[in-house]
Design an enzyme around this catalytic site. Structure first.
Site, PDB file in Angstrom:
ATOM      1  N   TYR A 137       0.824  -1.208   0.000  1.00  0.00           N
ATOM      2  CA  TYR A 137       0.000   0.000   0.000  1.00  0.00           C
ATOM      3  C   TYR A 137       0.862   1.264   0.000  1.00  0.00           C
ATOM      4  O   TYR A 137       0.435   2.328   0.445  1.00  0.00           O
ATOM      5  CB  TYR A 137      -0.966  -0.021   1.190  1.00  0.00           C
ATOM      6  CG  TYR A 137      -2.252  -0.748   0.855  1.00  0.00           C
ATOM      7  CD1 TYR A 137      -3.421  -0.066   0.578  1.00  0.00           C
ATOM      8  CD2 TYR A 137      -2.273  -2.131   0.754  1.00  0.00           C
ATOM      9  CE1 TYR A 137      -4.587  -0.725   0.240  1.00  0.00           C
ATOM     10  CE2 TYR A 137      -3.427  -2.813   0.412  1.00  0.00           C
ATOM     11  CZ  TYR A 137      -4.582  -2.099   0.161  1.00  0.00           C
ATOM     12  OH  TYR A 137      -5.741  -2.761  -0.187  1.00  0.00           O
ATOM     13  N   GLY A 249      -9.933  -6.175  -4.955  1.00  0.00           N
ATOM     14  CA  GLY A 249      -8.585  -6.484  -5.427  1.00  0.00           C
ATOM     15  C   GLY A 249      -7.830  -7.369  -4.453  1.00  0.00           C
ATOM     16  O   GLY A 249      -7.074  -8.271  -4.866  1.00  0.00           O
ATOM     17  N   ASP A 250      -8.032  -7.136  -3.162  1.00  0.00           N
ATOM     18  CA  ASP A 250      -7.405  -7.982  -2.145  1.00  0.00           C
ATOM     19  C   ASP A 250      -7.943  -9.405  -2.223  1.00  0.00           C
ATOM     20  O   ASP A 250      -7.198 -10.375  -2.091  1.00  0.00           O
ATOM     21  CB  ASP A 250      -7.661  -7.407  -0.752  1.00  0.00           C
ATOM     22  CG  ASP A 250      -7.081  -6.019  -0.578  1.00  0.00           C
ATOM     23  OD1 ASP A 250      -5.881  -5.854  -0.813  1.00  0.00           O
ATOM     24  OD2 ASP A 250      -7.831  -5.108  -0.211  1.00  0.00           O
ATOM     25  N   ARG A 251      -9.259  -9.524  -2.429  1.00  0.00           N
ATOM     26  CA  ARG A 251      -9.858 -10.855  -2.551  1.00  0.00           C
ATOM     27  C   ARG A 251      -9.337 -11.569  -3.794  1.00  0.00           C
ATOM     28  O   ARG A 251      -9.076 -12.780  -3.774  1.00  0.00           O
ATOM     29  CB  ARG A 251     -11.374 -10.722  -2.596  1.00  0.00           C
ATOM     30  CG  ARG A 251     -12.134 -12.019  -2.792  1.00  0.00           C
ATOM     31  CD  ARG A 251     -12.153 -12.900  -1.547  1.00  0.00           C
ATOM     32  NE  ARG A 251     -10.939 -13.664  -1.303  1.00  0.00           N
ATOM     33  CZ  ARG A 251     -10.811 -14.577  -0.360  1.00  0.00           C
ATOM     34  NH1 ARG A 251     -11.814 -14.832   0.459  1.00  0.00           N
ATOM     35  NH2 ARG A 251      -9.690 -15.221  -0.206  1.00  0.00           N
ATOM     36  N   SER A 254      -5.650 -12.745  -3.103  1.00  0.00           N
ATOM     37  CA  SER A 254      -5.560 -13.829  -2.126  1.00  0.00           C
ATOM     38  C   SER A 254      -6.131 -15.126  -2.686  1.00  0.00           C
ATOM     39  O   SER A 254      -5.588 -16.217  -2.444  1.00  0.00           O
ATOM     40  CB  SER A 254      -6.269 -13.440  -0.828  1.00  0.00           C
ATOM     41  OG  SER A 254      -7.636 -13.140  -1.056  1.00  0.00           O
TER      42      SER A 254
END
Length: 450
Positions: A137, A249-251, A254
């Site tokens: 980040y 985006g994180d999902r 991951s």
């Protein structure tokens, strides 16, 4: 399987309310706040997602020594955290929403990044990983030379997915998959942020970074995947309508890592990641992962967002409340009957402190997080809203259900909250308890055999 998440951890806050008027001296909306919610953001959000997938997670990050960092640590309960010192304030990002729509974002502690301290324990955690996801980040952690060496060495042996940031460091060359979104890729490749340029941007970035593959995510249009051995290929996904794509985006990143660890090839992993991101948004997005303060939303979806969506569709919002300590068949039957009265059921749950004040120092028998999880697992419950007060009046005034259901041998007009519910046109309904089933009787039975 031990997954290591490496990256910057932020404190995310949501302030939700309604806007029905403008400020008298300026053309700006006045938001009446109904709820404040906070959660771990950045790499902390990724770790929380993976933990809820049932995976053993170690979060390698840097944390400050301030009050927001203390709140972050509470949100990371259940996750192994290996943290160096962040010699700067904790970054806090607060989003203001009205009727579920974004109004503004307030950033604190998000100025020029300071290089965090990296410990040997952090490097050792990376060396033991079965899979790594870097959630950058732009707060300088991934710029640390020793950390980069550790990531590159381990990435040559296990799957490494890197979710980059425009202000962050370049991914290490051993990265199996790098997942910039279209805006990030276009900025880095100096191209227009248009899906038609995604393949060119992916090619430029893969050559620049020397990684195995780049997947430029395109939101509802899927992703453009380019690896070292094949031409760019478009991998579609299903479209999901949402006003808040935060965390998608994180999902994606991951889920891609999980698929690669299980042996999937790159196209299959990217396809699975796109489907996982769509599922994430359909299930309520970050609201489903949040833990709030004050009136706290828990369970499958944020209670106020659920109520707002049902009202917008012309449906009936039903709510009920109580302690629900030692959930039993009588509770389930009453909850099912309450849900049948409308289009959603929101359970207003007494907090641990509230239960202690009402029932004594030895109660509750089950803490509020577990009570929330148990209630949320019931198909008849759409959301759970924890409140701190002794009675439900304050939370009812914020939620304003169409029907308020009370279990027990009461007359509706004898309840203290009846006048309040009727003041906005709501209705109070009482449903009888089922004889022979009570929390007290269950607790006494357990005590006899313990």
């Amino acid at each position: 399987m031990n997954i290591v998440v490496v990256g910057d951890t932020l404190l995310d806050e949501d302030i939700d309310g309604i806007a029905e008027r403008f400020q008298p001296d300026a053309p700006v909306p006045v938001v009446d706040v109904h709820q404040r919610v906070s959660r771990a953001g950045g790499a902390g959000l990724v770790a929380r997602m993976l933990r809820e997938d049932g995976v053993d997670v170690t979060l390698v990050t840097a944390l400050s020594q301030d009050a927001p960092a203390d709140r972050l640590r509470a949100h990371l309960e259940g996750i192994t955290v290996v943290a160096g010192l962040l010699p700067a304030p904790t970054p806090v990002k607060t989003r203001l929403r009205a009727h579920g729509q974004p109004v503004a974002r307030i950033d604190e502690g998000c100025g020029d990044p300071v290089l965090p301290h990296v410990t040997q324990e952090m490097l050792d955690a990376i060396s033991r990983a079965d899979g790594i996801i870097v959630s950058d980040y732009g707060r300088a952690l991934t710029e640390h030379p020793e950390l980069r060496v550790a990531l590159h060495h381990r990435g040559a042996r296990v799957p490494l997915v890197w979710d980059p940031h425009p202000k962050g460091a370049d991914p290490v060359p051993s990265s199996r998959l790098v997942t910039p979104n279209l805006s990030e890729a276009a900025k880095a490749a100096r191209t227009a942020a248009d899906p038609s340029t995604a393949a060119d941007a992916a090619k430029y970035l893969r050559e620049r970074w020397g990684c195995v593959a780049v997947a430029v995510t395109l939101g509802s249009q899927g992703a453009m995947l380019l690896d070292v051995d094949h031409d760019a290929v478009h991998i579609p996904t299903r479209s999901v309508e949402t006003a808040d794509a935060c965390g998608a985006g994180d999902r994606f990143a991951s889920a891609a890592l999980l698929a690669l660890i299980e042996g999937a090839d790159l196209p299959t992993a990217v396809r699975a990641a796109g489907n996982a991101a769509a599922d994430f948004l359909e299930s309520g997005g970050v609201a489903a992962l949040g833990t709030s303060a004050g009136a706290r939303g828990g369970g499958p979806r944020d209670a106020f967002a659920v109520a707002e969506r049902v009202r917008a569709a012309g449906g009936t919002v039903v709510a009920t409340g109580g302690c629900f300590d030692l959930l039993h068949a009588g509770h389930v039957r009453t909850l099912s009957a309450a849900r049948a009265l409308g289009d959603c059921l929101i359970v207003c749950l007494n907090s641990d402190d509230s239960v202690r004040r009402l029932k004594g120092a030895d109660r509750p028998l089950i803490r509020e997080d577990d009570r929330t999880e148990l209630l949320s697992a019931l198909s008849c419950v759409d959301a759970v809203l924890v409140f701190e007060e002794d009675g439900p009046e304050a939370v009812l005034d914020r939620l304003r259900p169409d029907i308020w259901v009370k279990g027990g041998d009461y007359r509706a007009q004898s309840l203290p909250e009846t006048a309040l519910v009727e003041s906005w046109g709501g209705q109070v309904v009482t449903l009888p308890y089922h004889l022979g089933r009570s929390t007290t009787a269950l607790a006494e039975a357990i005590a006899r055999v313990s």
